[in-house]
Motif scaffolding. Structure first.
Motif, mmCIF file in Angstrom:
data_model
loop_
_atom_site.group_PDB
_atom_site.id
_atom_site.type_symbol
_atom_site.label_atom_id
_atom_site.label_comp_id
_atom_site.label_asym_id
_atom_site.label_seq_id
_atom_site.Cartn_x
_atom_site.Cartn_y
_atom_site.Cartn_z
ATOM 1 N N THR A 9 25.744 -43.928 14.189
ATOM 2 C CA THR A 9 26.509 -43.060 13.289
ATOM 3 C C THR A 9 25.820 -42.893 11.938
ATOM 4 O OG1 THR A 9 28.569 -43.733 14.287
ATOM 5 C CG2 THR A 9 28.726 -42.934 12.048
ATOM 6 N N LYS A 13 20.961 -38.161 12.845
ATOM 7 C CA LYS A 13 20.595 -37.575 14.143
ATOM 8 C C LYS A 13 21.185 -36.179 14.358
ATOM 9 C CE LYS A 13 24.158 -39.666 17.051
ATOM 10 N NZ LYS A 13 25.069 -39.883 15.896
ATOM 11 N N GLY A 77 36.317 -41.188 14.345
ATOM 12 C CA GLY A 77 35.057 -41.804 14.779
ATOM 13 C C GLY A 77 35.309 -43.191 15.355
ATOM 14 N N ALA A 80 36.893 -42.802 18.717
ATOM 15 C CA ALA A 80 35.869 -42.361 19.682
ATOM 16 C C ALA A 80 35.051 -43.555 20.158
ATOM 17 C CB ALA A 80 34.965 -41.313 19.034
ATOM 18 N N SER A 81 34.689 -44.411 19.228
ATOM 19 C CA SER A 81 33.888 -45.581 19.584
ATOM 20 C C SER A 81 34.683 -46.474 20.548
ATOM 21 C CB SER A 81 33.519 -46.331 18.298
ATOM 22 O OG SER A 81 32.884 -47.537 18.580
ATOM 23 N N SER A 84 35.013 -44.887 24.054
ATOM 24 C CA SER A 84 33.722 -44.688 24.720
ATOM 25 C C SER A 84 33.232 -45.920 25.480
ATOM 26 C CB SER A 84 32.659 -44.263 23.695
ATOM 27 O OG SER A 84 32.307 -45.358 22.874
ATOM 28 N N GLN A 97 28.074 -32.895 30.023
ATOM 29 C CA GLN A 97 26.838 -33.125 29.256
ATOM 30 C C GLN A 97 25.607 -32.825 30.101
ATOM 31 O OE1 GLN A 97 27.094 -36.866 26.666
ATOM 32 N NE2 GLN A 97 28.769 -37.183 28.092
ATOM 33 N N ARG A 112 24.372 -41.111 22.043
ATOM 34 C CA ARG A 112 23.999 -42.523 22.094
ATOM 35 C C ARG A 112 23.171 -42.841 23.329
ATOM 36 N NH1 ARG A 112 26.528 -41.640 18.295
ATOM 37 N NH2 ARG A 112 27.810 -42.955 16.951
ATOM 38 N N ASP A 113 23.416 -42.073 24.406
ATOM 39 C CA ASP A 113 22.828 -42.415 25.701
ATOM 40 C C ASP A 113 22.164 -41.205 26.352
ATOM 41 O OD1 ASP A 113 25.122 -40.955 26.108
ATOM 42 O OD2 ASP A 113 25.743 -42.055 27.899
ATOM 43 N N ILE A 114 21.723 -40.253 25.544
ATOM 44 C CA ILE A 114 21.157 -39.029 26.131
ATOM 45 C C ILE A 114 19.830 -39.351 26.827
ATOM 46 C CG2 ILE A 114 20.456 -36.624 25.703
ATOM 47 C CD1 ILE A 114 23.441 -37.346 25.070
ATOM 48 N N ARG A 162 31.461 -50.384 14.196
ATOM 49 C CA ARG A 162 31.147 -49.393 15.230
ATOM 50 C C ARG A 162 29.786 -49.653 15.859
ATOM 51 N NH1 ARG A 162 31.759 -43.334 14.020
ATOM 52 N NH2 ARG A 162 32.741 -43.645 12.007
ATOM 53 N N ARG A 169 28.428 -52.708 24.133
ATOM 54 C CA ARG A 169 29.314 -52.388 25.266
ATOM 55 C C ARG A 169 28.516 -52.512 26.569
ATOM 56 N NH1 ARG A 169 29.485 -46.236 23.272
ATOM 57 N NH2 ARG A 169 27.549 -45.541 24.222
HETATM 58 O O1 DC Z 1 28.021 -39.586 16.928
HETATM 59 P P1 DC Z 1 29.478 -39.814 16.552
HETATM 60 O O2 DC Z 1 29.676 -40.681 15.335
HETATM 61 O O3 DC Z 1 30.233 -38.527 16.459
HETATM 62 O O4 DC Z 1 30.100 -40.632 17.815
HETATM 63 C C1 DC Z 1 31.382 -41.185 17.765
HETATM 64 C C2 DC Z 1 31.502 -42.276 18.820
HETATM 65 O O5 DC Z 1 31.413 -41.728 20.133
HETATM 66 C C3 DC Z 1 30.423 -43.349 18.761
HETATM 67 O O6 DC Z 1 30.811 -44.422 17.920
HETATM 68 C C4 DC Z 1 30.257 -43.788 20.199
HETATM 69 C C5 DC Z 1 30.693 -42.597 20.998
HETATM 70 N N1 DC Z 1 29.592 -41.852 21.631
HETATM 71 C C6 DC Z 1 29.070 -42.377 22.796
HETATM 72 O O7 DC Z 1 29.490 -43.446 23.235
HETATM 73 N N2 DC Z 1 28.104 -41.684 23.473
HETATM 74 C C7 DC Z 1 27.624 -40.521 23.005
HETATM 75 N N3 DC Z 1 26.676 -39.870 23.696
HETATM 76 C C8 DC Z 1 28.119 -40.001 21.777
HETATM 77 C C9 DC Z 1 29.095 -40.694 21.107
#
Ligand code: DC
Length: 211
Positions: A9, A13, A77, A80-81, A84, A97, A112-114, A162, A169
Motif C-alpha cells: 500500500t 505502484k 483499505g 480489503a486487506s 483478501s 483479473q 499484490r499477486d499479479i 496491513r 497470509r
Molecule cells: O492496493 P490497495 O491498497 O488498494 O489494496 C487493498 C487491499 O487489497 C490490500 O491490503 C490487500 C488486497 N489486495 C490483494 O490481496 N491482492 C491484490 N491483487 C490487490 C489488493
C-alpha cells in the motif's frame, strides 16, 4: 504484452501502473479496487470481513460499487486487506483479473499477486516498494488534501498492520516474483520513479527508449 506491478500500500505502484499504461498505450486495472469493493460490500451488508462466508458473499457486489467514493477510505483499505486473506474471495476475483490480463493487445495490472498468481507469464514484472515512513507520509499528505482527520502515527500503524497481514497470509502473499524488478521509491520523486519503471519495462522487453 502484460505488465505486472505489485507492491505494498502507498508504495507508488498505482501511480507507476497508470503512467506505464499511458506510456505503452495499454489498458490498466487497479486490482486493489476489487478487494476494496468486496470489503465495502461486506461492511454495507453488516457482515464480518474475517468470516470466509460473509467475505465471499461480498464478492457479488454490483458494478456500481466500483464507483463508490468510500473505496478510497483508509478504513476500506483495512477491510480489503481482511477479506483478501480468504482463498474463496481470491478465487472469486481471479477470472475477472485473468480475463483483463490476457485481453488482446496486452494490459497493465497492479496489485499484490499479479506477477505471482494472476499473470505469472507477464513479460515485465515490477515490485514497487518504499519504507513504511515514506509511505505513511505520502498517505498522510493525500488524506490531508482530502480533508480527512488522521495523524501520521495512525496511518503508520495501519500500514504496518496491513503489510503484516498481506505478507503473511497463507494464500497469494505479497512477495516479489523471483523474476520481478524491484523499484524502491523511498528516495525518488514521482517523475524519477516513473522513469525508472519505464526503463525497467524496456529492459525486460529488450527494447530501448529515447531515455
Ligand atoms: O492496493 P490497495 O491498497 O488498494 O489494496 C487493498 C487491499 O487489497 C490490500 O491490503 C490487500 C488486497 N489486495 C490483494 O490481496 N491482492 C491484490 N491483487 C490487490 C489488493
Amino acid at each position: 504484452m502484460i505488465i505486472a506491478v505489485d507492491g505494498p500500500t502507498a508504495s507508488g505502484k498505482g501511480t507507476i501502473a497508470r503512467a506505464l499504461a499511458a506510456h505503452f498505450a495499454l489498458p490498466h486495472l487497479d486490482t486493489g479496487l476489487l478487494y476494496r469493493a468486496v470489503g465495502r460490500q461486506v461492511f454495507l451488508d453488516g457482515g464480518d470481513p474475517d468470516d470466509g462466508g460473509d467475505a465471499l458473499a461480498g464478492c457479488a457486489f454490483p458494478d456500481s460499487r466500483l464507483q463508490d467514493p468510500h473505496l478510497r477510505d483508509e478504513s476500506t483499505g483495512g477491510l480489503a486487506s481482511r477479506v483478501s486473506i480468504h482463498a474463496g474471495v481470491r478465487q472469486a476475483l481471479f477470472d475477472r483479473q485473468r480475463a483483463f490480463a490476457v485481453q488482446q493487445g496486452g494490459a497493465v495490472l497492479d496489485g499484490r499477486d499479479i506477477g505471482t498468481v494472476i499473470a505469472p507469464e507477464a513479460e515485465a514484472k515490477l515490485f514497487v516498494t518504499a519504507s513504511v515512513q515514506t509511505r505513511a507520509h505520502r498517505r498522510f499528505l493525500e488524506m490531508r488534501e482530502r480533508g480527512v482527520q488522521i495523524t501520521l502515527l495512525e496511518i503508520e500503524d495501519d500500514l504496518r498492520r496491513r503489510d503484516e497481514r498481506d505478507r503473511n497470509r497463507a494464500v497469494a502473499p505479497l512477495i516479489p516474483a523471483p523474476d520481478a524488478m524491484v523499484i524502491d521509491t523511498s528516495a525518488l520523486e514521482r517523475d524519477e520513479a516513473i522513469k525508472a519503471a519505464i526503463r525497467a519495462v524496456e529492459d525486460a522487453l529488450g527494447t530501448t527508449g529515447d531515455g
